[in-house]
Design a protein around this motif. Structure first.
Motif, mmCIF file in Angstrom:
data_model
loop_
_atom_site.group_PDB
_atom_site.id
_atom_site.type_symbol
_atom_site.label_atom_id
_atom_site.label_comp_id
_atom_site.label_asym_id
_atom_site.label_seq_id
_atom_site.Cartn_x
_atom_site.Cartn_y
_atom_site.Cartn_z
ATOM 1 N N VAL A 92 0.623 -1.098 0.026
ATOM 2 C CA VAL A 92 -0.164 0.027 -0.048
ATOM 3 C C VAL A 92 0.796 1.208 0.042
ATOM 4 C CG1 VAL A 92 -1.766 1.225 1.451
ATOM 5 C CG2 VAL A 92 -1.685 -1.357 1.257
ATOM 6 N N SER A 93 1.941 1.004 0.607
ATOM 7 C CA SER A 93 3.001 2.266 0.603
ATOM 8 C C SER A 93 4.492 1.571 -0.180
ATOM 9 C CB SER A 93 3.310 2.795 1.856
ATOM 10 O OG SER A 93 3.733 1.737 2.770
ATOM 11 N N GLY A 94 5.269 2.541 -0.359
ATOM 12 C CA GLY A 94 6.507 2.127 -0.931
ATOM 13 C C GLY A 94 6.523 2.205 -2.556
ATOM 14 N N PRO A 95 7.652 1.744 -3.218
ATOM 15 C CA PRO A 95 7.927 2.041 -4.596
ATOM 16 C C PRO A 95 6.799 1.517 -5.745
ATOM 17 C CG PRO A 95 9.425 0.116 -3.857
ATOM 18 C CD PRO A 95 8.694 0.914 -2.510
ATOM 19 N N VAL A 96 6.187 0.589 -5.281
ATOM 20 C CA VAL A 96 5.177 0.011 -6.055
ATOM 21 C C VAL A 96 3.569 0.557 -5.627
ATOM 22 C CG1 VAL A 96 6.291 -1.588 -6.968
ATOM 23 C CG2 VAL A 96 4.779 -2.072 -5.133
ATOM 24 N N SER A 139 0.948 1.807 -8.386
ATOM 25 C CA SER A 139 0.001 0.653 -9.135
ATOM 26 C C SER A 139 -0.753 -0.269 -8.354
ATOM 27 C CB SER A 139 0.976 -0.313 -10.108
ATOM 28 O OG SER A 139 1.920 -0.837 -9.010
ATOM 29 N N VAL A 140 -0.171 -0.686 -6.805
ATOM 30 C CA VAL A 140 -1.105 -1.156 -6.151
ATOM 31 C C VAL A 140 -2.342 -0.529 -5.790
ATOM 32 C CG1 VAL A 140 -1.196 -1.870 -3.666
ATOM 33 C CG2 VAL A 140 0.873 -2.321 -5.059
ATOM 34 N N GLY A 141 -2.469 0.781 -5.888
ATOM 35 C CA GLY A 141 -3.439 1.536 -5.565
ATOM 36 C C GLY A 141 -4.703 1.410 -6.598
ATOM 37 N N GLU A 142 -4.115 1.293 -8.009
ATOM 38 C CA GLU A 142 -4.936 1.198 -9.046
ATOM 39 C C GLU A 142 -5.473 -0.260 -9.023
ATOM 40 O OE1 GLU A 142 -3.333 2.451 -12.857
ATOM 41 O OE2 GLU A 142 -2.117 3.729 -11.824
ATOM 42 N N ASP A 156 2.620 -4.168 3.573
ATOM 43 C CA ASP A 156 4.031 -4.690 3.962
ATOM 44 C C ASP A 156 5.260 -3.797 3.430
ATOM 45 O OD1 ASP A 156 4.438 -5.219 1.035
ATOM 46 O OD2 ASP A 156 3.317 -7.239 1.187
ATOM 47 N N ASN A 157 4.697 -2.555 3.028
ATOM 48 C CA ASN A 157 5.746 -1.635 2.166
ATOM 49 C C ASN A 157 6.765 -2.020 1.366
ATOM 50 O OD1 ASN A 157 8.522 0.437 3.396
ATOM 51 N ND2 ASN A 157 6.479 1.220 2.528
ATOM 52 N N PHE A 158 6.243 -3.150 0.730
ATOM 53 C CA PHE A 158 7.137 -3.864 -0.253
ATOM 54 C C PHE A 158 8.365 -4.593 -0.005
ATOM 55 C CE2 PHE A 158 9.081 -4.154 -5.077
ATOM 56 C CZ PHE A 158 8.000 -5.034 -5.328
ATOM 57 N N LYS A 159 8.113 -5.064 1.292
ATOM 58 C CA LYS A 159 9.377 -5.523 2.106
ATOM 59 C C LYS A 159 8.872 -7.194 2.385
ATOM 60 C CE LYS A 159 11.314 -1.686 2.923
ATOM 61 N NZ LYS A 159 12.384 -1.276 2.544
#
Length: 382
Positions: A46-50, A53-56, A86-89
């Motif tokens: 939901v947050s982080g570098p992607v 696109s996750v929001g879309e 997960d903040n892309f982690k």
């Protein structure tokens, strides 16, 4: 709220007491039904570098789930999607999945984002025997060999990468490089590209690994320029590829850049800004402008007033349709076991112009890959 008193000063007649007990039973049943949602768990960035696109993707997911719930849900029960960031982690993805399974008692996991992130939760799927539906990754590790708990919707990254390499040579480019994230996603992309080169009996001018967290753009661009690359298949997160394209252009290179469908979003185009025109992005769903396709018309209608239909939103919408169909086939009060059985028995399912199917020996889902290019209007064109 305390229960009402059953007894008055004088003993109630048996018939009156029976009616009161029946009324209490109905109240208790109603209270239970109010919390009888079908719980589905999701860990995603939901947050982080992607996040863009996750929001879309989530826009498409909720457009369909909200519509289903507004009509009474599935078999009389509404679907509750519990989404944890997960903040892309990858480690956090595993932590979130454990919480969803052990504490929230979800009947399935849904649309995790990222290859190493999804790999991190595979042991939990096996331990607790529940399905992961529609991971938002096309890594081959989730397709072959068949994982009994992973049910893919979108096509594989290897198929996309191979198609991209073939396209670059078809348009007469000869000096093609590959830049890929130094993780399992990037390795999978590189393997698909290798198949494309082998099919054409060609060789890449360079294969460059880029650190997933902090790519060394000066070194990467230096290698691309030193090899005089005419094009580069760049596999990485949205922000990483955007920064790479900008660094390439600032260095004076006009090399064609191709990236994969993990970056097929309006957010990716916005981040590119003026540098977006001409970037090629592979797609795993038909053009969202093709309103002759039933699923596109359905999604456009349900998204009206909520947002624009993008490739990323379509992936979320289609994945939500598969989830709902699995729950329908699982029957009332679905369990983890019933959901898996329903998915394995879903030999054919029409998403709306796209047919998908599973069996115990095939969890691939769709086989669809095509290419798009970002036009001067800031939209994907086929």
């Amino acid at each position: 709220m305390p229960f009402p008193r059953l007894l008055s000063r004088s003993p109630a007649r048996p018939a009156v007491l029976a009616r009161r007990l029946a009324a209490l039973a109905l109240l208790a049943a109603g209270a239970g039904q109010a919390h009888a949602d079908i719980l589905i768990g999701q860990t995603t960035a939901v947050s982080g570098p992607v996040a863009a696109s996750v929001g879309e993707t989530l826009l498409g997911v909720h457009a369909y789930l909200d519509s289903v719930n507004a009509q009474g849900g599935v078999n009389g029960e509404k679907i509750k999607l519990i989404t944890l960031d997960d903040n892309f982690k990858p480690p956090r993805a595993a932590e979130n999945a454990a919480k969803l399974i052990e504490q929230e008692n979800v009947v399935a996991l849904f649309m995790s984002r990222g290859t190493p992130h999804t790999e991190a939760i595979l042991p939990l799927l096996a331990k607790y025997k529940l399905a992961l539906i529609a991971p938002s990754t096309g890594a081959m590790v989730f397709h072959q060999p068949v994982n009994p708990y992973v049910f893919n919707v979108r096509s594989s990254y290897q198929a996309e990468a191979q198609r991209a390499i073939e396209h670059l040579f078809q348009i007469t480019l000869q000096r093609v490089a590959v830049v890929h994230a130094d993780d399992s996603f990037g390795a999978d992309c590189a393997e698909g590209a290798k198949k494309g080169f082998a099919k054409l009996q060609k060789e890449p001018v360079a294969v460059i690994k880029a650190a997933r967290e902090k790519p060394d753009y000066a070194a990467i661009i230096g290698q691309l320029k030193s090899t005089n690359a005419q094009a580069a298949l760049w596999c990485g997160s949205g922000v990483a590829v955007v920064d790479g394209v900008k660094a390439l252009r600032q260095a004076g290179s006009a090399a064609q850049v191709v990236t994969l469908s993990n970056n097929a979003s309006g957010g990716f185009i916005k981040l590119l800004g003026d540098q977006g025109r001409g970037v090629i992005v592979s797609q795993v769903f038909p053009s969202v402008r093709a309103l002759g396709i039933p699923i596109n018309r359905e999604a456009t209608g349900l998204l009206k007033g909520k947002g624009e239909l993008s490739p990323a939103a379509m992936e979320g919408f289609a994945s939500a349709k598969v989830l709902v169909e699995a729950l329908r086939r699982a029957g009332p009060k679905p369990t983890r076991e019933k959901v898996i059985a329903a998915l394995n028995g879903m030999s054919t399912f029409d998403l709306g112009g796209l047919e998908l199917g599973y069996s115990p020996t095939d969890h691939t889902g769709l086989h669809y890959v095509e290419l798009s290019i970002i036009g001067s209007d800031g939209r994907f064109m086929r």
